[in-house]
Every structure is written in structure tokens, then in C-alpha cells.
Enzyme design. Structure first.
Site, PDB file in Angstrom:
ATOM      1  CG  HIS A 190      37.746  41.790  45.672  1.00  0.00           C
ATOM      2  ND1 HIS A 190      37.960  40.567  46.245  1.00  0.00           N
ATOM      3  CD2 HIS A 190      37.288  41.550  44.421  1.00  0.00           C
ATOM      4  CE1 HIS A 190      37.600  39.624  45.395  1.00  0.00           C
ATOM      5  NE2 HIS A 190      37.192  40.188  44.283  1.00  0.00           N
ATOM      6  CD  GLU A 433      36.033  32.739  40.146  1.00  0.00           C
ATOM      7  OE1 GLU A 433      36.821  33.681  40.308  1.00  0.00           O
ATOM      8  OE2 GLU A 433      34.805  32.864  40.308  1.00  0.00           O
ATOM      9  CG  ASP A 457      39.068  33.807  43.289  1.00  0.00           C
ATOM     10  OD1 ASP A 457      39.692  34.039  44.342  1.00  0.00           O
ATOM     11  OD2 ASP A 457      37.984  34.350  43.025  1.00  0.00           O
ATOM     12  CB  CYS A 504      37.396  38.742  33.500  1.00  0.00           C
ATOM     13  SG  CYS A 504      36.797  37.445  34.569  1.00  0.00           S
TER      14      CYS A 504
HETATM   15  C1  PEP Z   1      39.036  36.391  39.430  1.00  0.00           C
HETATM   16  O1  PEP Z   1      38.976  35.649  40.409  1.00  0.00           O
HETATM   17  O2  PEP Z   1      40.000  36.397  38.628  1.00  0.00           O
HETATM   18  C2  PEP Z   1      37.954  37.339  39.160  1.00  0.00           C
HETATM   19  C3  PEP Z   1      37.916  38.048  38.058  1.00  0.00           C
HETATM   20  O3  PEP Z   1      36.997  37.495  40.103  1.00  0.00           O
HETATM   21  P1  PEP Z   1      37.215  38.315  41.462  1.00  0.00           P
HETATM   22  O4  PEP Z   1      38.536  39.041  41.336  1.00  0.00           O
HETATM   23  O5  PEP Z   1      36.067  39.224  41.593  1.00  0.00           O
HETATM   24  O6  PEP Z   1      37.259  37.235  42.489  1.00  0.00           O
HETATM   25 MG    MG Z   2      37.101  35.383  41.485  1.00  0.00          MG
END
Ligand code: PEP
Ligand code: MG
Length: 585
Positions: A190, A433, A457, A504
Site C-alpha cells: 500500500h 482477489e 491480492d 482495479c
Molecule cells: C487489489 O488487491 O488488487 C486491490 C485493488 O485492493 P488493495 O490493493 O487495496 O488490496
Molecule cells: Mg486487495
């Protein structure tokens, strides 16, 4: 030259700002006799501010989560009243004539030495509470600095740190950050996502860099290659400054040229480019870079930057601010996705051996239904201010989808009973995910209005490679043949069911991933706002036919290297300049 894992593209030459050095204990400030009593009252003020904060936390956590969870803060509150701690600090200020933060650091060292001799594991763990309380006090003192204590920085800097936690990354916003270099972290962690969303060149996995660099050293950073030159010679410095100009010129040119254009291919296929945001500032940036909506609003940042649980009204105000700022007021709001690398203090200290595979995200929903109902109420109410969809993360099973929908319906019924207006027909979606959900997507689709693929994920779980660990970054790659195959499966099944699907994860903003995704049928991508112009440039230079061919060929390849090399060549052929804006991994 040092080589790390490329995290966020871009080139920058700037001086280093070593975070660990700044946060570590510095030389105590020597105070004049006349300043001592003011320093003692500054400590008293910090004590009472920290006490109030802990009282608030304990109350709110007790109301929303329960008594057991609140116990940790009540315990810490008691520590704040401990006369031996207070006397130790005040005596050090008055007798050694040092500042309150340094006195606290001295006290912490004494406690640490004491606890080191204890063998009882339960008591040993209490040291974490002492550390927590002392850092809270130090933070309060920093918020109210005495003369000479303020750590600020006026010129743009390259942040150098062991790691950047998501909560810290938000706090660093007050520095002018031109680049980020860390010892740990992976491309889809993140902190990396934040760096990308701010368009900051960034490199991770540079073991030992904190020892090699001191604040003020000149660094030349290439986030595309993962290269860092520490104290570069004049020729290298000049070469990197030129690269920096070229990189930002190209990026800015694409922003200006592409903003007004639609994302349509040469043969007329429309692609929707949406933005991933963490708050209103990112939503404004999404408008500037030409996104047509917000495809993923990660609500957890509101919780990560709040000392206590945000109330329904606070949440509603924040969601409204994002909606008002977002392109066309279109926002997909994701419910809380805490756990993994995103932890908040008020959920209690929960150490787990495998936090990414543990008790996280919607798995917490059933344990804390009231806590989540507050968020659902705020989202449903925010639905009146734009075109809003609700998205549940980390879904693994059909039973979970049933439970979540039941919780949502229950929340609506309660709002109706309370006479509070809300958006009754809000579309409901789930993130794909977890590989189990992606494989069985056909069973989940009849229950939802749309799905969103979380490739970050999905890749880490499919490849069994932690997205935050630079040592396994070569495995946690969207170019891996198994990842592409699973994505083909999901896109095929969604196409058969006629269900809208967005992707996403971070691969949505990586130029070399575009052709295979588009060729496999994906028409909606959500990414860091900074990448929208680049991907739009690619869309406008592509055709459906080329993309299908690229996807077919990529799916026949069997190694990560072959896929990556093939996609690098294919992307360059379609659009030579965008490869300059991509990371090289
Ligand atoms: C992902 O896991 O691709 C996602 C968009 O969620 P995050 O990156 O917030 O886990
Ligand atoms: Mg995720």
C-alpha cells in the site's frame, strides 16, 4: 549504483531525508535554566492530551467493538498516570536540563533494559504498550514543539526509510517528497500504491540503504529501472537531471494532450478509464488527469488517519467530499479493507502469523456487525449525492456474499425505520482477489451487479508470494502465465453472464498489461490517477484486432520472462513513447 525493485516510475535528483534518522533519538536539546519550567508544563500538556485521546479511544472502541478490545487502551491510560514514569521524566528535565522528548527516550531505554530481563512472555509483551504510550507522548510533544525541535523541510527531498507504513505515508504529505527509497516493500504494497497515486518515483528492496545514506546526501533515482546513485559524480548527476526533465515533460504533455480526448481505440472501441482514490485530493487529481469516474475508493485511509473510529456523520462528510470532487460524481466505494498491512490501533493488537491470510477485511464484518453497519449507513446515505456503487473486498465464498447482502438489507431496513433518506437501489459488487472466488466466479455472479478484479491480492494469493516482500517480488508479477490464465477465465465467465467487470489492481496502470487485458475483453480499468493519460495514449493507438492477437500469443507463453519480453516488444510497437513511462520489472 544500487539496484532495487522498481515501484513507481519517474526520475529525480534531490537530497535525501532519512526518516529513521529523523525519528530516531537525536541529541538531547540542552535547555537554559529559564526554559525548564515551561518544558515541564509542555510535558504536562502532552500528558493530558494523550490521556484524553486514550479515554476517547477506549470509549469509542468499547461502544463499537466491545469491552475486551477496549481493555488495551484502559491499560495504556493507567500507564500514563504511573508516578514513576512521570517523576523520571520531570526529574530528567529539571536535573539534566534536557527536553521532554529526550527525557522520554531515556525512560524508554530504562524500561526496555528492565523488560529484557523478564522471561514471562505475557509481561514481555507489555513492553509494546510502554513503547506505544511513550510514542504517543512524543507525538504530542512534536505537535507542540519547543524552539529548535521542529523537523521540517522546504526543498523537495527523497525520503529514505526502512519501510513506509500506509499511515506514515499520509503523514509525510507535509514534506515535499520528490522520491521514495526503502529497504523493504513490494510493488503492490500500500505504500507503493500511495507513491504511485502521488506520481512519486519510488524504489523498494534496497537492503542497507539507510546505513549508506545520510540526510542531505544527493541521490539520483530512476524509479523505472530501480536504480539509485548515492552521491553521484557530476556526469551522472547531469545525465539524471536530463532524464528527469524528459520524463516529466513527456508525462505532462500526455496529461495536457489526452485530457479532452475519449479513451477510444483506432477502430472505435470504447474503454473506460477510472481512478483509484484514497480521499478528496486524489479525486480532484482524477479530474485533472481525465478519468471518467472513481473505480475504487479505498475507505480505509480515513480510518488509518483517524485517532478514533470515525462516526457515521464524519464518514458521510468524507464520502460526500470525495463524491463532490470525483469526475461526474461517479464513485465505487469499497467497504473497509483493514488487516494485512493496514492496521488501526482501535481494532486492538492482533498479532497473526499470516496477517494477509488471516482475520481481515470483510472477515471482520461478522465479528463486528455494528461497526460495519455504521459504515454501510454512511455509504447508503452518501448514495444520494452521486452515482454510487458499493464494493465488498476479499470475498472468498458464496456464503459470505449472502451474509453481506443480508447485513446490507438489515441496514437499509433500520435506516427506513429511522426515517433517514438513502439510495435504495445502489448497485452491489464484490472484489475478485481471492483465487477461490475467481475460480468459482460463475456461482457468485447471479448474486451481484458487478465485479472488480483486485489483481494485487489475486496475484499474491495465486503465486503464494507476499506483495510486500521484495525477496519474492519476481513471483508476485501480473506477467506470470497463471495470473493471465485466471484473468482470462474470469473475463470469459463475466462476459457470458453479461456482468460489468472492472480491474482495479496496480496492473491496470501498467502500460505493458493493457494489450492482453483489452484483448481478453476487459473494457473498464481503474488505476492511480497519474497513469490515466499514459493508458489513454495506449488505448488511442490500439485496435481490438492487435490486442486480441497479443492476448492470444501471451497466453500461449509459459514463463514470466517470455511474457514480459513479448509484452514489452508488443507495447513498444503500438506506442513507442509510453514504455518510457513504465517500470522495467
Ligand atoms: C487489489 O488487491 O488488487 C486491490 C485493488 O485492493 P488493495 O490493493 O487495496 O488490496
Ligand atoms: Mg486487495
Amino acid at each position: 549504483m544500487r539496484k532495487g525493485v522498481p515501484i513507481s516510475p519517474g526520475v529525480v535528483v534531490a537530497r535525501a531525508y532519512c526518516v529513521d534518522e529523523a525519528l530516531a533519538r537525536r541529541e538531547p536539546l540542552r535547555l537554559e535554566e529559564a526554559a525548564l519550567s515551561a518544558e515541564v508544563s509542555r510535558f504536562d500538556t502532552a500528558l493530558s492530551a494523550a490521556g484524553k485521546e486514550l479515554d476517547g479511544l477506549a470509549n469509542q472502541v468499547r461502544r463499537q467493538l466491545g469491552d475486551d478490545e477496549a481493555a488495551i487502551f484502559r491499560g495504556q491510560r493507567l500507564l500514563l498516570r504511573d508516578p514513576s514514569l512521570i517523576t523520571k521524566v520531570k526529574t530528567a528535565i529539571l536535573e539534566k536540563r534536557i527536553d521532554a522528548s529526550s527525557a522520554l527516550h531515556e525512560a524508554l531505554e530504562e524500561y526496555a533494559a528492565l523488560f529484557a530481563q523478564i522471561h514471562d512472555p505475557y509481561l514481555k509483551e507489555r513492553m509494546a504498550d510502554v513503547r506505544d504510550v511513550i510514542s504517543r507522548l512524543v507525538a504530542k510533544l512534536a505537535a507542540n514543539p519547543s524552539h529548535g525541535e521542529c523537523l521540517t523541510c522546504d526543498e523537495p527531498v527523497v525520503l529514505v526509510a526502512t519501510e513506509v507504513l500506509p499511515s506514515q505515508a499520509m503523514a509525510f504529505r507535509r514534506l515535499k517528497i520528490a522520491g521514495i527509497v526503502t529497504e523493504t516493500g513490494g510493488p503492490t504494497g500500500h505504500a507503493a500504491i500511495l507513491a504511485r497515486s502521488l506520481g512519486i518515483p519510488s524504489i523498494a528492496g534496497l537492503a542497507g540503504v539507510c546505513r549508506e545514506v545520510a540526510t542531505g546526501d544527493l541521490l539520483a533515482v530512476d524509479g523505472r529501472q530501480g536504480h539509485v546513485h548515492i552521491r553521484p559524480d557530476p556526469e551522472t548527476e547531469a545525465a539524471y537531471r536530463k532524464l528527469q526533465r524528459e520524463y516529466f515533460d513527456l508525462r505532462d504533455r500526455l496529461v495536457i494532450e489526452n485530457r479532452a480526448h475519449q479513451a477510444v481505440t483506432r477502430d472505435g472501441a470504447q474503454v473506460e478509464l477510472l481512478a483509484n482514490v484514497n480521499g478528496p485530493a486524489d479525486a480532484e487529481m482524477a479530474v485533472r488527469t481525465g478519468a471518467t469516474g472513481v473505480g475504487l475508493y479505498r475507505t480505509e485511509y480515513l480510518f488509518l488517519t483517524h485517532a478514533t473510529v470515525p462516526s457515521e456523520e464524519e464518514q458521510l462528510a468524507e464520502y460526500k467530499a470525495v463524491i463532490e470532487a470525483a469526475p461526474c460524481k461517479r464513485v465505487t466505494i469499497r467497504t473497509l479493507d483493514l488487516g494485512g498491512d493496514k492496521v488501526v490501533p482501535y481494532m486492538g493488537e492482533r498479532r497473526e502469523a499470516n496477517p494477509f491470510m488471516g482475520w481481515r477485511s470483510i472477515r471482520l464484518t461478522t465479528a463486528y456487525p455494528e461497526f460495519f453497519q455504521t459504515q454501510l449507513r454512511a455509504i447508503l446515505r452518501a448514495g444520494l449525492y452521486g452515482e454510487i456503487r458499493i464494493l465488498f473486498p476479499m470475498v472468498t465464498t458464496l456464503e459470505e456474499v449472502h451474509n453481506l447482502k443480508e447485513l446490507l438489507e438489515g441496514t437499509k431496513a433500520k435506516l427506513r425505520r429511522d426515517g433517514i433518506p438513502f439510495a435504495d437501489k445502489m448497485p452491489v459488487g464484490i472484489m475478485l482477489e481471492v483465487p477461490a472466488a475467481a475460480l468459482c466466479v460463475g456461482a457468485l455472479l447471479p448474486e451481484v451487479d458487478f465485479v472488480s478484479i483486485g489483481s494485487n491480492d489475486l496475484t499474491q494469493y495465486l503465486m503464494a508470494a507476499d506483495r510486500d516482500n521484495p525477496k519474492v517480488a519476481h513471483l508476485c508479477e501480473p506477467f506470470s502465465p497463471p495470473v493471465l490464465r485466471l484473468l482470462r477465465h474470469v473475463l470469459k465467465v463475466c462476459g457470458r453472464h453479461g456482468k460489468p467487470v472492472t480491474l482495479c489492481g496496480e496492473m491496470a496502470g501498467r502500460p505493458r498489461c493493457f494489450l492482453p487485458l483489452f484483448g481478453m475483453g476487459l473494457r473498464q480499468l481503474s488505476m492511480s490517477p497519474a497513469f490515466v493519460p499514459t493508458i489513454k495514449e495506449l488505448v488511442r493507438n490500439s485496435t481490438v484486432d492487435i490486442a486480441r492477437k497479443v492476448a492470444r500469443r501471451a497466453l500461449r507463453l509459459t514463463t514470466f520472462h517470455d511474457v514480459r519480453n513479448f509484452l514489452t516488444r508488443a507495447t513498444r510497437r503500438v506506442c513507442p513513447n509510453v514504455s518510457l513511462l513504465d517500470t522495467r520489472n
